[in-house]
Write an enzyme that holds these catalytic residues in place. Structure first.
Site, PDB file in Angstrom:
ATOM      1  N   GLU A   1     -13.794  16.154   0.161  1.00  0.00           N
ATOM      2  CA  GLU A   1     -13.652  16.667   1.708  1.00  0.00           C
ATOM      3  C   GLU A   1     -13.961  18.634   1.564  1.00  0.00           C
ATOM      4  O   GLU A   1     -13.454  18.528   2.405  1.00  0.00           O
ATOM      5  CB  GLU A   1     -12.424  15.735   1.530  1.00  0.00           C
ATOM      6  CG  GLU A   1     -12.635  14.392   1.571  1.00  0.00           C
ATOM      7  CD  GLU A   1     -13.942  14.120   2.838  1.00  0.00           C
ATOM      8  OE1 GLU A   1     -14.106  14.843   3.601  1.00  0.00           O
ATOM      9  OE2 GLU A   1     -14.029  12.447   3.298  1.00  0.00           O
TER      10      GLU A   1
ATOM     11  N   HIS B   1     -24.921  15.723   3.984  1.00  0.00           N
ATOM     12  CA  HIS B   1     -24.754  15.803   2.392  1.00  0.00           C
ATOM     13  C   HIS B   1     -26.205  16.581   1.983  1.00  0.00           C
ATOM     14  O   HIS B   1     -27.134  15.795   1.033  1.00  0.00           O
ATOM     15  CB  HIS B   1     -24.733  14.695   1.613  1.00  0.00           C
ATOM     16  CG  HIS B   1     -23.238  13.925   1.944  1.00  0.00           C
ATOM     17  ND1 HIS B   1     -23.357  13.368   3.181  1.00  0.00           N
ATOM     18  CD2 HIS B   1     -21.761  14.289   1.524  1.00  0.00           C
ATOM     19  CE1 HIS B   1     -22.022  12.597   3.279  1.00  0.00           C
ATOM     20  NE2 HIS B   1     -21.278  13.247   2.605  1.00  0.00           N
TER      21      HIS B   1
END
Length: 436
Positions: free
Chosen positions: A86, A104
């Site tokens: 995170e 991602h």
């Protein structure tokens, strides 16, 4: 040798780490201190994912939330890897303004591989906590349509909260078009429906609260001091009249009874005077210091003005404008005294003449002393006129100019012209001669 952030030794050294302390350490070590303004905290209700990075507003505000239900029973290594995952999202938001949670791409993978090589961690694109997520999914629904035979869900909807499938779900329109079946709830936590009914029933909740109060009342935290030292005073309830007020009210309602009691009292003037004074004191009301007719302001302190013998003379003195008018009412006062003597309770034999003359002489002497005090006060009043308000000083005293000390004034008693500085001594002599 420095331990890796995912070394198994940390399970014994620090099994339950402080996430804020970890965040600050990782920020200085792996992210060049660029995440100092980011908040990190636990979430007790998040059960679908282990962590999430939330973006708020346009000013670069960001917060990281970690799932307490999913990570509290997992190894420490999973907590560290989830936090680093995170923090990479937060770095992309701070540096590139990337707000896509599912992004991602190459930039994310570059930072992920950099940290993995440096620490020996295994930060992945997705968190593999499926067993824990399924454990918290206690509410199940099953569709009765054709989608029961379709992969991968076979018509099941499993959720951690009790929210049935509806049009709020993004896949609802596609399901209605391809299947059209209805979802029926088939599973929920044990005793969930009973707890729900108990919470929604107002009567049971009130009974539960009352029983809880009774239980708390039954507990004794200590000895009551009233059992050790009994209260020996006189208590008064709020909004309840006292006994003296009730007796006064009864006496006012029954004036004939008071007259009968006064008629049967023995012929004693002292007892009559004490009874009259006691009733007057009880029935008297408290006078406020703001009343300028009774009190004056002298150097910041309230001073009570001398009262006259009766209400009539007090009202006349409050309206008079000269000292001469004050002495003109003396004969009227003597007439009032003779008339007021008839209001005293009569007796069968009556008081002696000497006692009656002594009583009237005493009243005249009291009246003379009050008048002398009043005149002296009115003459000395000009010395403190600067500290008094003009409106509050509009009382029974006459205004006398202190600058005319060498002028002659006429005596209000005998009419002789006397110097103003000697008027006090002359008035004392005239008053004594006048009364004799």
């Amino acid at each position: 040798m420095q331990l890796s952030v995912v070394d198994p030794t940390w399970e014994l050294l620090d099994p339950n780490p402080d996430i804020r302390a970890l965040f600050l350490e990782f920020n200085d070590t792996f992210f060049w201190g660029q995440l100092s303004g980011i908040e990190v905290k636990w979430s007790a209700r998040m059960t679908l994912c282990a962590g999430v990075c939330s973006y708020e507003g346009r000013g670069g505000l960001c917060s990281i939330r970690l799932s307490e239900p999913l990570l509290k029973l997992r190894p420490r290594k999973d907590l560290v890897q989830t936090l680093l995952h995170e923090m990479i999202h937060a770095l992309l938001f701070v540096t590139h303004n990337n707000k896509d949670h599912d992004s991602h791409g190459p930039e994310f993978c570059k930072h992920m591989e950099r940290i993995n090589k440096r620490t020996g961690a295994n930060i992945s694109v997705y968190h593999n906590f499926h067993d824990e997520v399924d454990e918290y999914r206690k509410h199940w629904w099953l569709c009765n349509g054709p989608c029961q035979k379709r992969k991968p869900y076979f018509g099941y909807v499993k959720r951690a909260m009790n929210r049935a499938p509806s049009s709020l779900d993004p896949w609802w329109a596609d399901h209605q078009r391809t299947c059209g079946g209805e979802f029926v709830k088939i599973k929920e936590p044990e005793n969930y429906s009973q707890k729900r009914k108990r919470n929604n029933d107002p009567t049971k909740s009130e009974l539960g609260n009352s029983s809880h109060v009774k239980i708390n009342k039954g507990k004794s935290n200590g000895v009551d001091i009233r059992t050790v030292i009994p209260f020996s005073g006189t208590g008064y309830k709020l909004f309840e009249p006292s006994k003296s007020d009730a007796q006064l009210k009864i006496q006012n309602d029954n004036p004939t009874k008071d007259k009968a009691v006064m008629h049967h009292t023995p012929p004693s003037t002292n007892q009559t005077d004490s009874t009259f004074l006691s009733r007057k004191i009880v029935s008297a009301k408290k006078i406020s210091v703001a009343n300028t007719k009774v009190f004056i302001n002298l150097n910041g302190s309230p001073i009570k003005l001398p009262s006259s013998s009766n209400n009539k003379s007090h009202q006349d003195s409050s309206k008079q404008k000269s000292v001469l008018h004050f002495f003109k009412t003396q004969k009227d006062n003597s007439i009032d005294l003779t008339s007021s003597s008839q209001s005293f309770p009569s007796t069968s034999q009556g008081p002696n003449r000497e006692e009656t003359e002594h009583f009237y002489k005493k009243l005249q002497m009291d009246d003379k002393e009050s008048k002398d005090t009043f005149i002296i006060h009115s003459l000395n009043k000009t010395n403190v006129s600067d500290s008094l308000n003009n409106k509050s000083c509009a009382g029974p005293a006459a205004t006398i100019n202190s600058g005319l000390n060498h002028t002659k004034v006429c005596c209000p008693v005998c009419g002789t012209e006397i110097f103003e500085s000697k008027i006090n001594d002359h008035l004392d002599t005239c008053l004594q001669n006048y009364n004799t």
